[in-house]
Design a protein around this motif. Structure first.
Motif, short mmCIF file in Angstrom:
data_model
loop_
_atom_site.label_atom_id
_atom_site.label_comp_id
_atom_site.label_asym_id
_atom_site.label_seq_id
_atom_site.Cartn_x
_atom_site.Cartn_y
_atom_site.Cartn_z
N ASN A 68 -4.67 0.67 1.45
CA ASN A 68 -5.23 2.01 1.41
C ASN A 68 -4.57 2.83 0.30
O ASN A 68 -3.57 2.43 -0.29
N LEU A 69 -5.12 3.99 0.03
CA LEU A 69 -4.72 4.78 -1.13
C LEU A 69 -3.28 5.26 -1.06
O LEU A 69 -2.57 5.24 -2.05
N SER A 70 -2.81 5.68 0.12
CA SER A 70 -1.44 6.20 0.21
C SER A 70 -0.41 5.10 -0.04
O SER A 70 0.63 5.34 -0.66
N ARG A 71 -0.69 3.88 0.39
CA ARG A 71 0.21 2.76 0.13
C ARG A 71 0.20 2.40 -1.36
O ARG A 71 1.23 2.09 -1.94
N ARG A 96 -6.04 -5.28 4.72
CA ARG A 96 -6.97 -4.18 4.43
C ARG A 96 -6.28 -2.82 4.63
O ARG A 96 -6.41 -1.92 3.81
N LYS A 97 -5.55 -2.66 5.72
CA LYS A 97 -4.86 -1.40 6.00
C LYS A 97 -3.80 -1.09 4.95
O LYS A 97 -3.59 0.06 4.60
N ASN A 98 -3.12 -2.11 4.48
CA ASN A 98 -2.04 -1.88 3.53
C ASN A 98 -2.52 -1.72 2.10
O ASN A 98 -1.71 -1.48 1.21
#
Length: 165
Positions: free
Chosen positions: A67-70, A63-65
């Protein structure tokens, strides 16, 4: 027996990732390879809990990976072009194919819901549309998908003073 094709797929993806200009961290690169492998292996709906079940990381890691910046650090068109160079004759006759696809099963309130043309039904339908962009090797009859982009609804286009034309 089935691990050999998956190992080949992993190596192909690893080579394509190395061709990207963005420098990815080793941890994120390994996670990305695992995610690409999970997309090939999971037969049902792919959600984070399914990825946790079949993958090696917990749901929160996936879920964290996502995110939009990734997501913005990977140029998917460049990644798919790298794969295309491996399988298509880049010196031959190439064409760009554009294919809009009506998506009937899209829930009730997803973003970009609008009225789009359905070729199967032969009429306008209310749901979503996705535009596929592909590279076609004309002589070899091969095609490689470069990108898929969700078509904005007419209401959203009006807010931007734009039309689908």
């Amino acid at each position: 027996m089935t691990s050999e094709p998956l190992d080949q797929y992993t190596e192909i993806c690893r080579d394509a990732i190395k061709g990207l200009s963005a420098k990815l961290g080793k941890t994120f690169e390994n996670l990305l390879l695992e995610i690409l492998l999970l997309y090939m292996a999971i037969q049902r709906k792919i959600i984070f809990t399914q990825m946790e079940r079949y993958g090696t990381h917990c749901e929160q890691t996936y879920r964290k990976n996502f995110n939009l910046s990734r997501a913005k650090c990977i140029n998917w068109v460049k990644f798919n072009l790298s794969l295309s160079r491996r399988y298509l004759n880049m010196d031959g006759l190439l064409a760009i194919a554009i294919d809009p696809n009506y998506i009937s099963k899209s829930g009730k309130k997803p973003p970009h819901v609008g009225t789009f043309w359905s070729g199967c039904a032969g009429s306008m339908k209310h749901r979503l549309e996705i535009m596929g962009l592909a590279l076609v090797d004309v002589y070899a009859n091969n095609c490689m998908m470069l990108r898929a982009h969700q078509t904005p609804s007419t209401g959203e286009l009006e807010l931007r003073s734009m039309t689908l034309v």
